[in-house]
Design a protein around this motif. Sequence first.
Motif, mmCIF file in Angstrom:
data_model
loop_
_atom_site.group_PDB
_atom_site.id
_atom_site.type_symbol
_atom_site.label_atom_id
_atom_site.label_comp_id
_atom_site.label_asym_id
_atom_site.label_seq_id
_atom_site.Cartn_x
_atom_site.Cartn_y
_atom_site.Cartn_z
ATOM 1 N N LYS A 255 -27.665 145.729 102.328
ATOM 2 C CA LYS A 255 -26.679 144.678 102.596
ATOM 3 C C LYS A 255 -27.063 143.409 101.845
ATOM 4 C CE LYS A 255 -25.230 146.355 107.079
ATOM 5 N NZ LYS A 255 -24.999 146.062 108.479
ATOM 6 N N ASN A 256 -26.059 142.623 101.559
ATOM 7 C CA ASN A 256 -26.224 141.297 100.947
ATOM 8 C C ASN A 256 -26.877 141.314 99.563
ATOM 9 O OD1 ASN A 256 -25.060 140.082 103.268
ATOM 10 N ND2 ASN A 256 -27.032 140.282 104.297
ATOM 11 N N VAL A 257 -26.697 142.415 98.821
ATOM 12 C CA VAL A 257 -27.117 142.437 97.420
ATOM 13 C C VAL A 257 -25.994 141.779 96.627
ATOM 14 C CG1 VAL A 257 -27.620 143.885 95.415
ATOM 15 C CG2 VAL A 257 -28.533 144.506 97.658
ATOM 16 N N GLY B 222 -21.814 136.462 92.292
ATOM 17 C CA GLY B 222 -21.838 136.109 93.709
ATOM 18 C C GLY B 222 -21.170 137.111 94.625
ATOM 19 N N GLN B 223 -20.492 138.127 94.096
ATOM 20 C CA GLN B 223 -19.869 139.139 94.932
ATOM 21 C C GLN B 223 -20.924 140.105 95.465
ATOM 22 O OE1 GLN B 223 -16.088 140.836 93.649
ATOM 23 N NE2 GLN B 223 -16.091 139.396 91.925
ATOM 24 N N VAL B 224 -20.650 140.674 96.646
ATOM 25 C CA VAL B 224 -21.593 141.570 97.310
ATOM 26 C C VAL B 224 -21.388 143.012 96.834
ATOM 27 C CG1 VAL B 224 -22.317 142.482 99.571
ATOM 28 C CG2 VAL B 224 -21.702 140.075 99.339
ATOM 29 N N LEU B 225 -22.498 143.723 96.607
ATOM 30 C CA LEU B 225 -22.475 145.133 96.239
ATOM 31 C C LEU B 225 -21.976 145.971 97.411
ATOM 32 C CD1 LEU B 225 -23.457 147.568 94.407
ATOM 33 C CD2 LEU B 225 -25.621 147.381 95.636
ATOM 34 N N VAL B 226 -21.021 146.860 97.144
ATOM 35 C CA VAL B 226 -20.511 147.789 98.157
ATOM 36 C C VAL B 226 -20.454 149.196 97.562
ATOM 37 C CG1 VAL B 226 -19.195 146.059 99.465
ATOM 38 C CG2 VAL B 226 -18.099 147.274 97.565
ATOM 39 N N ASP B 227 -20.157 150.181 98.406
ATOM 40 C CA ASP B 227 -20.145 151.575 97.963
ATOM 41 C C ASP B 227 -19.139 151.842 96.845
ATOM 42 O OD1 ASP B 227 -17.852 151.398 99.526
ATOM 43 O OD2 ASP B 227 -18.413 153.011 100.905
ATOM 44 N N ASN B 228 -18.038 151.116 96.806
ATOM 45 C CA ASN B 228 -17.048 151.297 95.729
ATOM 46 C C ASN B 228 -17.653 151.023 94.357
ATOM 47 O OD1 ASN B 228 -14.725 152.177 97.068
ATOM 48 N ND2 ASN B 228 -14.196 150.094 97.662
ATOM 49 N N ASP B 229 -18.608 150.107 94.289
ATOM 50 C CA ASP B 229 -19.257 149.795 93.009
ATOM 51 C C ASP B 229 -20.064 150.996 92.510
ATOM 52 O OD1 ASP B 229 -18.294 147.086 93.122
ATOM 53 O OD2 ASP B 229 -19.889 146.677 94.561
ATOM 54 N N VAL B 230 -20.776 151.653 93.419
ATOM 55 C CA VAL B 230 -21.557 152.846 93.057
ATOM 56 C C VAL B 230 -20.604 153.955 92.628
ATOM 57 C CG1 VAL B 230 -23.178 154.591 93.894
ATOM 58 C CG2 VAL B 230 -23.423 152.194 94.624
ATOM 59 N N ASN B 231 -19.546 154.157 93.392
ATOM 60 C CA ASN B 231 -18.550 155.167 93.069
ATOM 61 C C ASN B 231 -17.936 154.901 91.695
ATOM 62 O OD1 ASN B 231 -16.755 157.455 93.827
ATOM 63 N ND2 ASN B 231 -15.198 155.846 93.701
ATOM 64 N N GLY C 29 -24.399 142.292 86.532
ATOM 65 C CA GLY C 29 -25.272 143.198 87.268
ATOM 66 C C GLY C 29 -25.836 142.557 88.527
ATOM 67 N N THR C 30 -26.813 143.243 89.120
ATOM 68 C CA THR C 30 -27.495 142.750 90.315
ATOM 69 C C THR C 30 -28.974 142.533 90.041
ATOM 70 O OG1 THR C 30 -27.924 145.000 91.078
ATOM 71 C CG2 THR C 30 -25.903 143.954 91.893
ATOM 72 N N GLY C 31 -29.340 142.459 88.763
ATOM 73 C CA GLY C 31 -30.736 142.369 88.364
ATOM 74 C C GLY C 31 -31.364 141.002 88.562
ATOM 75 N N LYS D 203 -33.292 133.181 85.540
ATOM 76 C CA LYS D 203 -33.593 133.847 86.810
ATOM 77 C C LYS D 203 -32.357 133.868 87.708
ATOM 78 C CE LYS D 203 -37.015 132.061 89.119
ATOM 79 N NZ LYS D 203 -38.106 131.637 90.009
ATOM 80 N N HIS D 204 -32.079 135.008 88.286
ATOM 81 C CA HIS D 204 -30.989 135.182 89.252
ATOM 82 C C HIS D 204 -31.530 134.744 90.614
ATOM 83 C CE1 HIS D 204 -28.270 138.296 91.508
ATOM 84 N NE2 HIS D 204 -27.893 137.072 91.735
ATOM 85 N N THR D 205 -31.139 133.564 91.056
ATOM 86 C CA THR D 205 -31.693 133.008 92.300
ATOM 87 C C THR D 205 -31.253 133.796 93.535
ATOM 88 O OG1 THR D 205 -29.868 131.421 92.401
ATOM 89 C CG2 THR D 205 -31.938 130.678 91.371
ATOM 90 N N GLY D 206 -30.170 134.554 93.445
ATOM 91 C CA GLY D 206 -29.709 135.360 94.572
ATOM 92 C C GLY D 206 -30.204 136.786 94.527
ATOM 93 N N TYR D 207 -31.227 137.055 93.712
ATOM 94 C CA TYR D 207 -31.730 138.417 93.564
ATOM 95 C C TYR D 207 -32.278 138.947 94.884
ATOM 96 C CZ TYR D 207 -34.155 142.435 91.572
ATOM 97 O OH TYR D 207 -34.585 143.712 91.291
#
Length: 186
Positions: A64-66, A71-80, A145-147, A163-167
Amino acid sequence: TRILTYTSENLNTGPAPSQTHAFVYRQVFDTLFSIDHRGDLDSNLVKDWSFSEDRKTLKLKIKKNVLFLDGQVLVDNDVNYLLERLLKDGGYSKSALQNIKEILLDNNQTIKIVLKRSDTQFIYSLADSYTSIVKDGDNSHSLNGTGPFKIISRTKDVLKLQKHTGYHGQKASIDYLTLLKMDKPN
């Protein structure tokens, strides 16, 4: 400053054409799993995972909260989205993922990958840089990305990262990373 050879026009998700591209992918994108220094599988974007008893269904619970770089949150649709795109686009990624029979989404944070045949090694393909997660609907050139780093400028010869401060994971120990394109020696 870290100096590497890269080709900016080829910098997108999918199979990394070189080790340098794979290095850059790892700075801007994350995979569901990673391989540690001993060669063991580590959860990266996954909080919990399990195989069914017949080893044909892999259930993944996304952390959660990736946050993506926008700034958008990672959800299962992204993996799909990523897995479906890789299966459709072909190449190395298609052959590595060809055992996927179907992908089921349970809720925003859970995904089930049903395999055609039992394959406990399949999970390791989800740690390769070509399975770097992108936001659902993003084209392969968006670099959202989420890196641990985000791209702040990109030219033919210089790639600047911040640096991604929300990593979600261990924060980078440096604030900026500059990659310089170097021509191959004759």
